[in-house]
Motif scaffolding. Structure first.
Motif, short mmCIF file in Angstrom:
data_model
loop_
_atom_site.label_atom_id
_atom_site.label_comp_id
_atom_site.label_asym_id
_atom_site.label_seq_id
_atom_site.Cartn_x
_atom_site.Cartn_y
_atom_site.Cartn_z
N HIS A 99 77.60 32.87 -161.38
CA HIS A 99 77.02 32.49 -160.27
C HIS A 99 75.97 33.18 -160.19
O HIS A 99 75.16 33.75 -160.78
N ASN A 100 75.47 33.08 -159.08
CA ASN A 100 73.70 33.09 -158.54
C ASN A 100 73.54 34.65 -157.90
O ASN A 100 75.18 34.75 -157.02
N SER A 101 72.05 35.60 -157.87
CA SER A 101 72.37 35.79 -156.98
C SER A 101 71.33 35.33 -155.54
O SER A 101 70.30 34.77 -156.37
N VAL A 102 71.22 36.26 -154.30
CA VAL A 102 70.83 35.65 -153.20
C VAL A 102 69.50 37.49 -153.32
O VAL A 102 70.93 37.89 -152.57
N ALA A 139 63.79 33.98 -145.66
CA ALA A 139 63.96 33.11 -146.24
C ALA A 139 65.11 33.87 -147.71
O ALA A 139 64.79 34.69 -147.67
N GLU A 140 65.62 32.07 -148.52
CA GLU A 140 66.13 33.31 -149.39
C GLU A 140 65.98 32.74 -150.93
O GLU A 140 65.12 31.19 -150.26
N VAL A 141 65.41 33.38 -151.87
CA VAL A 141 65.57 33.06 -152.80
C VAL A 141 65.99 33.41 -153.69
O VAL A 141 67.50 33.68 -153.50
N SER A 142 66.71 32.76 -155.05
CA SER A 142 68.09 32.82 -155.40
C SER A 142 67.55 32.96 -157.06
O SER A 142 66.19 33.38 -157.48
N SER A 143 68.50 34.04 -158.09
CA SER A 143 68.35 34.41 -159.30
C SER A 143 69.31 34.42 -160.31
O SER A 143 70.65 34.50 -159.62
#
Length: 449
Positions: free
Chosen positions: A281-284, A336-340
């Motif tokens: 999974h990613n994180s947001v 805004a959405e940033v993934s990690s």
């Protein structure tokens, strides 16, 4: 305490299941929610400065008459309807969404690159083995280089060569050379594609208002601040975070499937545990920035494949409902959405700073507005998107049958771990269909179990 049906999670799937049980006359159920609020990833929050934010960019559209009727019943007239206006920021300008349908808006060199790589003999003539090969085969290497590759890495925080492509379905517009050339020559925008071309949004309270109202119908059958801590699936015995033991006949879990198997189950075969560890999974990181003043811009949301900003998407949240800002008609709210992920690490403490600079870089905020922002809100979501990796389906084929054989059913965006059926309507209907399977013996068509 003993119940017939124990539901873990008061998000869209858990509440959809509980509501359907109640509609069908079954009242022996309990919903456990570890947070103090309903909605899960579809919750909404009002910050200290009076701005409302969702956990990412949600819009209401549906594939199901049941879901449509439920929304109408819950919201009544407290809903707004929008025609989607969406854009892609690229090469110093804006291209209407979907990008691949509207490359006529690119500068000449980039436009030619996209067309050239769609010509016969230019696209790879292979059977794709992964997501990256798929978008090069379908769209050519020009569209892949400019948009598909950088944007998808920004979203998933996972190299596309590690991902499957069979999840795509209606989520990606597939366009051919003839259509691309026709749009260029006729100077025509092709913007109507997709199931969310028309969407709805609550008038007040953000997306979370839907699930606050749905949870209120269930009364004290929803228990907040006391989630599932341990599960003995053999004995059908659950222990909550507060230490209470609940015996049940059947359990519906909407918590992340990896955590259910590795952290909550008292025991599971090694094959099941190893399969759960392979799920990715990613994180947001959701960053809401409020700005004084209002500029005419009908855009609903925007996509950002390039490196001059950390986010992959920004929503003009003030356009979804004027009540999402503290002073309607006088302020803007950029969400805004940033993934990690381990493939794409992010410094949480610096995300907001980089987001504000990215808003300036991409012209959404004017120079000097950053210093005059009226609010800044950040939420870090550990489980953002379940990533459809190459090994996902094989892992689910090990985990889900074992759980079901122990009267545990794992559904929802992260309970089922199928992004392709992880929209809000899909998630609610996974719960509804599970309840109908339990009481009416009907098949689950959305999750396909």
């Amino acid at each position: 305490m003993t119940v017939k049906y124990l539901i873990c999670g008061a998000g869209p799937t858990g509440l959809g299941a509980a509501n359907r049980l109640m509609e069908l006359g079954e009242n022996s159920f309990l919903v456990l929610e570890r947070e103090a609020y309903a909605g899960g990833l579809s919750a909404s929050f009002t910050d200290a400065n009076g701005f409302t934010w969702d956990v990412g960019g949600h819009v209401l559209f549906s594939h199901y008459p049941y879901f449509d009727a439920l929304l109408a019943d819950l919201l009544g007239d407290d809903v707004l309807t929008h025609q989607r206006v969406s854009r892609v920021r690229i090469a110093g300008g804006w291209v209407p969404y979907p990008f691949q349908n509207n490359i006529r808006h690119l500068p000449p060199e980039e436009r030619w690159e996209c067309v050239r790589e769609l010509l016969p003999g230019r696209r790879p003539e292979i059977t794709p083995a992964n997501f990256r090969e798929w978008f090069e085969v379908v769209f050519g290497k020009g569209i892949a280089r400019l948009f598909m590759a950088p944007y998808n890495f920004k979203v998933w925080a996972t190299p596309p060569e590690l991902m499957d492509f069979r999840w795509i379905g209606e989520r990606v517009s597939v366009v051919g050379l003839e259509q691309v050339l026709k749009n260029i020559i006729l100077a025509r925008d092709d913007v109507a594609w997709g199931p969310n071309n028309t969407f709805h949004f609550p008038l007040h309270g953000g997306t979370g208002e839907i699930f606050r109202r749905l949870a209120a119908r269930l009364g004290d059958r929803v228990r907040y601040g006391d989630g599932l801590a341990r599960l003995d699936a053999e004995k059908r015995r659950a222990t909550t975070q507060s230490g209470e033991v609940i015996e049940y006949e059947t359990l519906l879990s909407t918590m992340p499937l990896d955590l259910m198997v590795t952290d909550v189950l008292s025991e599971a075969p090694n094959a099941v545990r190893e399969a759960a560890k392979s799920l990715a999974h990613n994180s947001v990181h959701v960053c809401g920035v409020g700005v004084a003043g209002l500029r005419p811009d009908p855009t609903c949301w925007m996509y950002f494949p390039e490196a001059d900003c950390p986010f992959y998407r920004v929503t003009n949240f003030h356009n979804y409902s004027p009540n999402n800002v503290a002073r309607p008609g006088e302020q803007m709210g950029f969400m805004a959405e940033v993934s990690s992920s381990p493939h794409k690490p992010v410094d949480k403490a610096a995300v907001m700073k980089h987001t504000v600079q990215g808003l300036v870089n991409t012209t959404l905020m004017r120079p000097g507005e950053a210093e005059k922002a009226v609010t800044a809100w950040q939420m870090d979501v550990e489980h953002g998107y379940p990533v459809p990796t190459l090994g996902r389906d094989a892992a689910l084929a090990v985990i889900q049958p074992w759980l079901a054989s122990h009267a545990v059913f794992s559904r929802g965006r992260f309970g089922g771990w199928k992004y392709e059926v992880g929209n809000m309507d899909h998630s609610v209907m996974q719960g509804v269909e599970w309840a109908e399977r339990m009481l009416l013996g009907k098949p689950e068509t959305t999750y396909g179990a």
